[in-house]
Design an enzyme around this catalytic site. Structure first.
Site, mmCIF file in Angstrom:
data_model
loop_
_atom_site.group_PDB
_atom_site.id
_atom_site.type_symbol
_atom_site.label_atom_id
_atom_site.label_comp_id
_atom_site.label_asym_id
_atom_site.label_seq_id
_atom_site.Cartn_x
_atom_site.Cartn_y
_atom_site.Cartn_z
ATOM 1 N N ARG A 199 69.894 -13.131 -1.934
ATOM 2 C CA ARG A 199 68.850 -13.733 -2.767
ATOM 3 C C ARG A 199 68.309 -12.749 -3.801
ATOM 4 O O ARG A 199 68.081 -13.124 -4.955
ATOM 5 C CB ARG A 199 67.724 -14.269 -1.881
ATOM 6 C CG ARG A 199 66.536 -14.875 -2.617
ATOM 7 C CD ARG A 199 66.932 -15.769 -3.784
ATOM 8 N NE ARG A 199 67.867 -16.821 -3.421
ATOM 9 C CZ ARG A 199 68.563 -17.516 -4.293
ATOM 10 N NH1 ARG A 199 68.456 -17.272 -5.602
ATOM 11 N NH2 ARG A 199 69.393 -18.444 -3.898
ATOM 12 N N LYS B 113 56.049 -9.155 -23.815
ATOM 13 C CA LYS B 113 55.794 -10.281 -22.909
ATOM 14 C C LYS B 113 56.898 -10.352 -21.853
ATOM 15 O O LYS B 113 57.729 -11.266 -21.824
ATOM 16 C CB LYS B 113 55.694 -11.582 -23.699
ATOM 17 C CG LYS B 113 54.514 -11.601 -24.661
ATOM 18 C CD LYS B 113 54.500 -12.854 -25.524
ATOM 19 C CE LYS B 113 53.360 -12.832 -26.521
ATOM 20 N NZ LYS B 113 53.355 -13.997 -27.429
ATOM 21 N N LYS C 4 47.055 -4.971 -34.130
ATOM 22 C CA LYS C 4 47.135 -6.428 -34.126
ATOM 23 C C LYS C 4 45.791 -7.045 -34.514
ATOM 24 O O LYS C 4 44.838 -6.326 -34.856
ATOM 25 C CB LYS C 4 47.611 -6.900 -32.750
ATOM 26 C CG LYS C 4 49.053 -6.443 -32.457
ATOM 27 C CD LYS C 4 49.504 -6.858 -31.075
ATOM 28 C CE LYS C 4 49.666 -8.351 -30.944
ATOM 29 N NZ LYS C 4 50.766 -8.876 -31.782
ATOM 30 N N GLU D 291 49.693 -5.961 -38.080
ATOM 31 C CA GLU D 291 49.832 -7.414 -38.125
ATOM 32 C C GLU D 291 48.897 -8.003 -39.172
ATOM 33 O O GLU D 291 47.739 -7.588 -39.295
ATOM 34 C CB GLU D 291 49.494 -7.990 -36.750
ATOM 35 C CG GLU D 291 49.516 -9.505 -36.666
ATOM 36 C CD GLU D 291 49.103 -9.994 -35.294
ATOM 37 O OE1 GLU D 291 49.933 -9.902 -34.376
ATOM 38 O OE2 GLU D 291 47.955 -10.452 -35.137
ATOM 39 N N ASP E 150 52.345 -12.770 -38.934
ATOM 40 C CA ASP E 150 52.099 -13.561 -37.736
ATOM 41 C C ASP E 150 51.854 -15.025 -38.069
ATOM 42 O O ASP E 150 50.909 -15.366 -38.793
ATOM 43 C CB ASP E 150 50.895 -12.993 -36.983
ATOM 44 C CG ASP E 150 50.653 -13.699 -35.666
ATOM 45 O OD1 ASP E 150 51.619 -13.899 -34.913
ATOM 46 O OD2 ASP E 150 49.494 -14.073 -35.404
#
Length: 315
Positions: A126, A161, A193, A227, A248
Site C-alpha cells: 500500500r 502548493k 505577493k 506579484e 496574477d
C-alpha cells in the site's frame, strides 16, 4: 491473474494531444537518504507494530512475485520509492523496473516486477502504491499541460502548493512530466505577493522605493519576484528591480498587454486560472513562465495495481 493477462498491451488510446513517449530529459535522481526518510515514515505510519494480517495468514517462508500494472495510460514516476518501500519493509526483495521515470506507459502495461518474501511484499504494497500512484498522476498531468503549450516558449512550473512532507517527491514528479520547479521554499528566493504589498501600502510606503530597499539587502545570486494584479503596478515593480513580474489572474488580453509593457526588462509569469483548457491561450500571450498549483494540490492519483502472480510458493 495469469501471465498472459500481465503482458503489456500496446494500445494507442490517446487524447487530442497525446502524451509524449518520454516527457522530458530524465531528471537527476533524488538523494537516496531523503527518499528513505520519507518512505520509512510512511511504512511506520502504516505498520507501526508490524503487518498483523500477513504475519497471521502467510507462512514466513513463503515467497512471491508481484507485478506493478497500469489500469490506464500515463507518465511513470516512482522508481526510487518502489525500490525503497520493499527494501525497507524487509530484507530479501528484488525490484526490477520495466518502465523508467519520465517514460509513457499504456493501460495494461507492466511497470515493475517485485520478488521476495511474500510477507514483505504484502506489507509494503500500500505504501508503494500510494506513492507511485500520486507521483505518476503528477507526472502525467504535468505532461498534459506541457503538451498544450507545445510550440511556445512558456515553461510550465509547479508552486509551493504541495503535500506537507512530500514536496521533494512531488516536485521530482513534475520534472518527470517535463515541467520545471518554482522556488523550493521560502528560503530560496524573494517573492513579494499581494499580502506583502498590502502591508507596504498600509504602512504608506512607496512600492518602487520599498522594493529597491529590499533589493539592496540581497545577494546578487538571489532571484527577486513580485506579484501584480493590475497593469498599473508593472512600472513601479520594474523600477523596484524585479527579476520576474508575476501576473496574477490576468485575463488573456491583459497578459498580452503586460508582456508588451514589460518588453523584456524582466521575466513574465502567469498564474491563476491555469487549467488544461486555458493554458494554451495563456502560453500564446508570450509569457515566459506559467505556474500551476493544480499540478500538485489537486491531482488525481493514477489507477495502478500490484498483482501477485499465481505462482506464489513456500520453500
Amino acid at each position: 491473474m495469469t501471465n498472459t493477462q500481465l503482458q503489456p498491451r500496446l494500445e494507442s488510446a490517446r487524447a487530442a494531444r497525446p502524451l509524449p513517449q518520454t516527457a522530458g530529459a530524465s531528471p537527476l535522481p533524488l538523494p537516496a537518504s531523503a527518499v528513505d526518510q520519507l518512505v520509512s515514515a510512511a511504512l511506520a505510519e502504516d505498520a507501526p507494530w508490524g503487518d498483523l494480517t500477513s504475519h497471521a495468514l502467510i507462512p514466513g517462508e513463503a515467497t512471491a512475485t508481484a507485478f506493478l500494472t497500469a489500469r490506464e495510460e500515463g507518465i511513470f514516476c516512482g522508481e526510487q520509492v518502489i525500490e525503497a518501500a520493499f527494501r525497507l519493509a524487509g530484507p530479501g526483495t528484488a525490484v526490477i523496473p520495466l518502465v523508467r521515470d519520465g517514460e509513457r506507459f499504456d493501460a495494461g502495461g507492466i511497470l515493475a516486477e517485485i520478488s521476495g518474501p511474500a510477507r514483505t511484499i504484502l506489507t509494503a504494497e500500500r505504501v508503494a502504491l500510494n506513492l507511485v500512484q500520486r507521483l505518476s498522476g503528477i507526472a502525467t498531468l504535468t505532461a498534459r499541460f506541457v503538451a498544450e503549450t507545445d510550440g511556445t516558449a512558456a515553461r510550465i512550473t509547479d508552486t509551493r502548493k504541495t503535500t506537507p512532507g512530500l514536496r521533494a517527491l512531488e516536485r521530482y514528479a513534475v520534472r518527470c512530466g517535463g515541467g520545471f520547479n518554482h522556488r523550493h521554499s521560502l528560503s530560496d528566493a524573494v517573492m513579494a505577493k499581494d499580502n506583502h504589498l498590502a502591508v507596504l501600502a498600509a504602512a504608506g510606503l512607496d512600492l518602487a522605493t520599498a522594493l529597491r530597499t529590499a533589493r539592496d539587502k540581497l545577494s546578487h545570486t538571489v532571484h527577486f519576484e513580485v506579484e501584480v494584479d493590475s497593469l498599473d503596478q508593472i512600472e513601479p515593480v520594474l523600477a523596484g528591480g524585479a527579476d520576474t513580474v508575476l501576473l496574477d489572474n490576468f485575463s488573456v488580453g491583459d497578459l498580452y498587454r503586460a508582456v508588451e509593457l514589460v518588453a523584456g526588462r524582466a521575466l513574465t509569469e502567469a498564474s491563476g486560472n491555469v487549467r488544461l483548457d486555458t493554458v494554451a491561450g495563456i502560453a500564446a500571450t508570450g509569457v515566459d513562465i506559467i505556474s500551476a498549483g493544480a499540478l500538485t494540490h489537486s491531482v488525481r492519483a493514477l489507477d495502478l495495481g500490484l498483482d501477485i502472480s499465481t505462482s506464489l510458493s513456500a520453500q
